[in-house]
Write a protein that holds these residues in place. Structure first.
Motif, PDB file in Angstrom:
ATOM      1  N   ILE A 118       0.824  -1.214   0.000  1.00  0.00           N
ATOM      2  CA  ILE A 118       0.000   0.000   0.000  1.00  0.00           C
ATOM      3  C   ILE A 118       0.856   1.260   0.000  1.00  0.00           C
ATOM      4  O   ILE A 118       0.612   2.179  -0.790  1.00  0.00           O
ATOM      5  CB  ILE A 118      -0.949   0.005   1.215  1.00  0.00           C
ATOM      6  N   TYR A 119       1.853   1.311   0.860  1.00  0.00           N
ATOM      7  CA  TYR A 119       2.616   2.550   1.040  1.00  0.00           C
ATOM      8  C   TYR A 119       3.860   2.655   0.172  1.00  0.00           C
ATOM      9  O   TYR A 119       4.456   3.741   0.081  1.00  0.00           O
ATOM     10  CB  TYR A 119       2.979   2.716   2.519  1.00  0.00           C
ATOM     11  N   GLY A 120       4.269   1.570  -0.466  1.00  0.00           N
ATOM     12  CA  GLY A 120       5.361   1.623  -1.418  1.00  0.00           C
ATOM     13  C   GLY A 120       6.704   2.013  -0.831  1.00  0.00           C
ATOM     14  O   GLY A 120       6.916   1.956   0.386  1.00  0.00           O
ATOM     15  N   PRO A 121       7.633   2.464  -1.671  1.00  0.00           N
ATOM     16  CA  PRO A 121       8.988   2.789  -1.205  1.00  0.00           C
ATOM     17  C   PRO A 121       9.034   3.935  -0.202  1.00  0.00           C
ATOM     18  O   PRO A 121       9.878   3.950   0.697  1.00  0.00           O
ATOM     19  CB  PRO A 121       9.735   3.147  -2.494  1.00  0.00           C
ATOM     20  N   ALA A 122       8.132   4.910  -0.344  1.00  0.00           N
ATOM     21  CA  ALA A 122       8.142   6.041   0.593  1.00  0.00           C
ATOM     22  C   ALA A 122       7.794   5.587   2.004  1.00  0.00           C
ATOM     23  O   ALA A 122       8.315   6.132   2.985  1.00  0.00           O
ATOM     24  CB  ALA A 122       7.161   7.114   0.121  1.00  0.00           C
ATOM     25  N   GLY A 123       6.918   4.585   2.112  1.00  0.00           N
ATOM     26  CA  GLY A 123       6.554   4.072   3.425  1.00  0.00           C
ATOM     27  C   GLY A 123       7.736   3.509   4.179  1.00  0.00           C
ATOM     28  O   GLY A 123       7.834   3.627   5.402  1.00  0.00           O
ATOM     29  N   GLN A 124       8.682   2.928   3.429  1.00  0.00           N
ATOM     30  CA  GLN A 124       9.888   2.379   4.051  1.00  0.00           C
ATOM     31  C   GLN A 124      10.829   3.481   4.536  1.00  0.00           C
ATOM     32  O   GLN A 124      11.670   3.258   5.402  1.00  0.00           O
ATOM     33  CB  GLN A 124      10.621   1.481   3.049  1.00  0.00           C
ATOM     34  N   GLU A 125      10.685   4.667   3.976  1.00  0.00           N
ATOM     35  CA  GLU A 125      11.568   5.785   4.344  1.00  0.00           C
ATOM     36  C   GLU A 125      11.046   6.576   5.540  1.00  0.00           C
ATOM     37  O   GLU A 125      11.736   7.469   6.037  1.00  0.00           O
ATOM     38  CB  GLU A 125      11.730   6.728   3.151  1.00  0.00           C
ATOM     39  N   LEU A 126       9.842   6.268   6.000  1.00  0.00           N
ATOM     40  CA  LEU A 126       9.232   7.031   7.081  1.00  0.00           C
ATOM     41  C   LEU A 126       9.696   6.583   8.466  1.00  0.00           C
ATOM     42  O   LEU A 126       9.314   7.189   9.468  1.00  0.00           O
ATOM     43  CB  LEU A 126       7.703   6.917   7.008  1.00  0.00           C
ATOM     44  N   ILE A 127      10.496   5.542   8.526  1.00  0.00           N
ATOM     45  CA  ILE A 127      10.923   5.010   9.830  1.00  0.00           C
ATOM     46  C   ILE A 127      11.733   6.043  10.610  1.00  0.00           C
ATOM     47  O   ILE A 127      12.405   6.897  10.028  1.00  0.00           O
ATOM     48  CB  ILE A 127      11.750   3.717   9.665  1.00  0.00           C
ATOM     49  N   GLU A 128      11.641   5.959  11.942  1.00  0.00           N
ATOM     50  CA  GLU A 128      12.400   6.869  12.792  1.00  0.00           C
ATOM     51  C   GLU A 128      13.713   6.219  13.225  1.00  0.00           C
ATOM     52  O   GLU A 128      13.832   5.005  13.269  1.00  0.00           O
ATOM     53  CB  GLU A 128      11.572   7.264  14.019  1.00  0.00           C
ATOM     54  N   GLY A 129      14.681   7.053  13.498  1.00  0.00           N
ATOM     55  CA  GLY A 129      16.003   6.561  13.879  1.00  0.00           C
ATOM     56  C   GLY A 129      17.056   7.600  13.553  1.00  0.00           C
ATOM     57  O   GLY A 129      16.803   8.549  12.802  1.00  0.00           O
ATOM     58  N   GLU A 130      18.245   7.436  14.095  1.00  0.00           N
ATOM     59  CA  GLU A 130      19.306   8.422  13.896  1.00  0.00           C
ATOM     60  C   GLU A 130      19.887   8.395  12.492  1.00  0.00           C
ATOM     61  O   GLU A 130      20.263   9.436  11.960  1.00  0.00           O
ATOM     62  CB  GLU A 130      20.420   8.196  14.927  1.00  0.00           C
ATOM     63  N   GLU A 131      19.993   7.224  11.885  1.00  0.00           N
ATOM     64  CA  GLU A 131      20.571   7.116  10.542  1.00  0.00           C
ATOM     65  C   GLU A 131      19.498   6.665   9.556  1.00  0.00           C
ATOM     66  O   GLU A 131      19.574   5.602   8.962  1.00  0.00           O
ATOM     67  CB  GLU A 131      21.753   6.152  10.557  1.00  0.00           C
ATOM     68  N   THR A 132      18.510   7.496   9.375  1.00  0.00           N
ATOM     69  CA  THR A 132      17.397   7.212   8.460  1.00  0.00           C
ATOM     70  C   THR A 132      17.270   8.354   7.462  1.00  0.00           C
ATOM     71  O   THR A 132      17.822   9.447   7.673  1.00  0.00           O
ATOM     72  CB  THR A 132      16.079   7.066   9.242  1.00  0.00           C
ATOM     73  N   PRO A 133      16.553   8.144   6.363  1.00  0.00           N
ATOM     74  CA  PRO A 133      16.365   9.222   5.381  1.00  0.00           C
ATOM     75  C   PRO A 133      15.751  10.478   5.996  1.00  0.00           C
ATOM     76  O   PRO A 133      16.149  11.600   5.656  1.00  0.00           O
ATOM     77  CB  PRO A 133      15.422   8.582   4.355  1.00  0.00           C
ATOM     78  N   VAL A 134      14.795  10.307   6.915  1.00  0.00           N
ATOM     79  CA  VAL A 134      14.147  11.464   7.536  1.00  0.00           C
ATOM     80  C   VAL A 134      15.132  12.260   8.382  1.00  0.00           C
ATOM     81  O   VAL A 134      15.136  13.495   8.366  1.00  0.00           O
ATOM     82  CB  VAL A 134      12.945  11.017   8.389  1.00  0.00           C
ATOM     83  N   ALA A 135      15.982  11.568   9.125  1.00  0.00           N
ATOM     84  CA  ALA A 135      16.941  12.235  10.009  1.00  0.00           C
ATOM     85  C   ALA A 135      17.945  13.084   9.235  1.00  0.00           C
ATOM     86  O   ALA A 135      18.514  14.035   9.788  1.00  0.00           O
ATOM     87  CB  ALA A 135      17.681  11.201  10.852  1.00  0.00           C
ATOM     88  N   ALA A 136      18.153  12.767   7.961  1.00  0.00           N
ATOM     89  CA  ALA A 136      19.144  13.489   7.154  1.00  0.00           C
ATOM     90  C   ALA A 136      18.569  14.731   6.465  1.00  0.00           C
ATOM     91  O   ALA A 136      19.315  15.503   5.854  1.00  0.00           O
ATOM     92  CB  ALA A 136      19.727  12.549   6.096  1.00  0.00           C
ATOM     93  N   LEU A 137      17.269  14.937   6.559  1.00  0.00           N
ATOM     94  CA  LEU A 137      16.646  16.066   5.867  1.00  0.00           C
ATOM     95  C   LEU A 137      16.950  17.384   6.574  1.00  0.00           C
ATOM     96  O   LEU A 137      16.998  17.441   7.807  1.00  0.00           O
ATOM     97  CB  LEU A 137      15.132  15.854   5.778  1.00  0.00           C
ATOM     98  N   PRO A 138      17.127  18.473   5.824  1.00  0.00           N
ATOM     99  CA  PRO A 138      17.480  19.762   6.413  1.00  0.00           C
ATOM    100  C   PRO A 138      16.286  20.503   7.007  1.00  0.00           C
ATOM    101  O   PRO A 138      15.128  20.209   6.695  1.00  0.00           O
ATOM    102  CB  PRO A 138      18.059  20.537   5.231  1.00  0.00           C
ATOM    103  N   THR A 139      16.575  21.469   7.854  1.00  0.00           N
ATOM    104  CA  THR A 139      15.557  22.368   8.387  1.00  0.00           C
ATOM    105  C   THR A 139      15.281  23.451   7.348  1.00  0.00           C
ATOM    106  O   THR A 139      16.222  23.986   6.758  1.00  0.00           O
ATOM    107  CB  THR A 139      16.045  23.022   9.692  1.00  0.00           C
ATOM    108  N   PRO A 140      14.032  23.792   7.084  1.00  0.00           N
ATOM    109  CA  PRO A 140      13.730  24.831   6.091  1.00  0.00           C
ATOM    110  C   PRO A 140      14.420  26.146   6.425  1.00  0.00           C
ATOM    111  O   PRO A 140      14.450  26.559   7.596  1.00  0.00           O
ATOM    112  CB  PRO A 140      12.203  24.966   6.186  1.00  0.00           C
ATOM    113  N   PRO A 141      14.965  26.834   5.429  1.00  0.00           N
ATOM    114  CA  PRO A 141      15.642  28.101   5.668  1.00  0.00           C
ATOM    115  C   PRO A 141      14.686  29.289   5.736  1.00  0.00           C
ATOM    116  O   PRO A 141      15.103  30.410   5.995  1.00  0.00           O
ATOM    117  CB  PRO A 141      16.581  28.221   4.455  1.00  0.00           C
ATOM    118  N   PHE A 142      13.402  29.048   5.492  1.00  0.00           N
ATOM    119  CA  PHE A 142      12.396  30.106   5.550  1.00  0.00           C
ATOM    120  C   PHE A 142      11.525  29.894   6.795  1.00  0.00           C
ATOM    121  O   PHE A 142      11.598  28.861   7.469  1.00  0.00           O
ATOM    122  CB  PHE A 142      11.540  30.118   4.285  1.00  0.00           C
ATOM    123  N   GLU A 143      10.686  30.859   7.109  1.00  0.00           N
ATOM    124  CA  GLU A 143       9.849  30.813   8.315  1.00  0.00           C
ATOM    125  C   GLU A 143       8.793  29.709   8.204  1.00  0.00           C
ATOM    126  O   GLU A 143       8.114  29.597   7.194  1.00  0.00           O
ATOM    127  CB  GLU A 143       9.173  32.171   8.501  1.00  0.00           C
TER     128      GLU A 143
END
Length: 395
Positions: A282-307
């Motif tokens: 159902i959730y496909g490849p993106a569903g596998q990327e939603l996992i939490e953890g220190e070395e995960t795709p989500v953890a590597a994403l930057p903080t937005p530079p705008f408000e």
């Protein structure tokens, strides 16, 4: 006992699973055929780079006198590629245009938008379609064919150019831009150009969805300021877009963003069902990327530079709507996971995850932040500080 809306959602999920399996089989066969053809290639745009961008003077081959040249072999190869594309994606006959689509939003991604008109690319086949504001198909084939058809219709039908301020709505996984309907109506009534961005959230990785977003942002010609409202995984798509932009940064027109129930630190529910066959389907490849953890795709994403501001759903208690999640939560995402350091404001609203976009208080807070930079009527803010920073509580 299931309520009618719950039964509708169950039926929708079953249909998506069946269709996804069928489309996956078709795409595998098509991919096998395309791989054998060395003359065809697809270049994914990065950070708004259009696939149709013309060559610059520096990139155009030239002779000693400065005239552009090309070998006979290159011209012949170009003609062959064009013929093959026309054969693979033939132009629709007149009788087949202005036909209402059946949706299929999990298999199409927007790559162009103007005044309600959009060009979408099929994630399985690569061909495109031009849709009018009523979701009627007006052309089908290559992106070039669809763009040419739009130009023609713009002349004939007087499609207006966009100007002023736009707000781009980015939905979450397994949803569509239609999930923002209540918010879209309110913002449109207040003068915003509302862009409901659709992308194949269950068929591609988050980074590929971000490339679709980059194309749409670049296509917003005439727009002077851009705001973003994102739900759930839609916030991760925006952060992935920022990551892909690198040192040049995101579109300079972006002013503010409101995050609704975004799993900025990952979703523990994804960890629990990561290896579940139904979840994968159902959730496909993106569903596998939603996992939490220190070395995960989500953890590597930057903080937005705008408000930006964060709106979380929850009960305001030690335990949330879902007993499987630690602490307060909206039934899908833990409140703690939504709290992205660097946010200019934060508020917790009693709402479940899937209903945040239609919650009246959420809609009012969203509009208020886009206008003033504060979620509350009083103007008081509860920012989420970056590590090492200390802020005062709202008065």
């Amino acid at each position: 006992m299931f309520t009618y809306p719950q039964l509708q959602r169950v039926v929708r999920i079953v249909v998506i699973v069946c269709c996804g399996t069928l489309w996956q089989e078709c795409s595998n066969r098509l991919a096998a055929e395309i791989e054998t053809d060395s003359n065809l290639s697809v270049v994914q745009p990065v950070c708004g780079e259009s696939q149709l961008s013309p060559l610059s003077d520096a990139e155009t081959p030239s002779n000693a006198t400065g005239d552009a040249v090309g070998t006979e072999n290159e011209v012949h190869q170009s003609d062959e590629t064009s013929e093959k594309e026309d054969h693979m994606f033939p132009k629709l006959p007149d009788w087949a245009t202005r036909i209402k689509t059946l949706g299929g939003r999990q298999f199409w991604g927007d790559c162009f938008y103007c005044s309600g008109w959009r060009i979408q690319r099929n994630v399985m086949t690569g061909h495109c379609r031009l849709l009018d504001p009523d979701d009627c198909r007006c052309a089908s084939g290559t992106e070039a064919v669809c763009r040419a058809e739009f130009v023609e219709r713009r002349k004939k039908e007087g499609i207006p150019a966009m100007k002023g301020r736009a707000v781009v709505l980015v939905h979450g996984i397994i949803r569509s831009s239609k999930s923002f309907d209540p918010l879209e109506k309110q913002l449109a009534s207040k003068g915003w150009n509302v862009v409901g961005f659709d992308y194949p959230s269950t068929r591609v990785p988050i980074a590929e969805s971000a490339r679709y977003l980059a194309e749409v942002l670049k296509s917003l010609e005439g727009i002077e300021e851009i705001d973003l409202v994102v739900h759930s995984m839609g916030g991760l798509v925006v952060r992935s877009y920022i990551q892909q932009c690198g040192e040049q940064g995101p579109d300079k027109r972006i002013r503010r963003m409101v995050m609704l129930g975004v799993p900025n630190k990952g979703a523990s529910m994804a960890n629990k069902f990561q290896n579940n066959v139904l979840f994968k389907t159902i959730y496909g490849p993106a569903g596998q990327e939603l996992i939490e953890g220190e070395e995960t795709p989500v953890a590597a994403l930057p903080t937005p530079p705008f408000e930006f501001a964060v709106i979380a759903g929850g009960r305001g208690a030690e335990r949330g709507y879902n007993p499987l999640l630690k602490g307060d939560n909206d039934g899908t995402v833990a409140v703690e996971s939504t709290r992205l350091p660097g946010a200019a404001d934060f508020i917790l609203i009693p709402s479940m995850h899937s209903f945040l976009m239609s919650n009246e208080e959420v809609i009012d807070c969203t509009e208020r932040f886009l206008k003033s930079g504060a979620l509350r009527k009083s103007g008081a803010k509860t920012p989420i500080p970056l590590p090492g920073n200390v802020v005062d509580s709202p008065k």
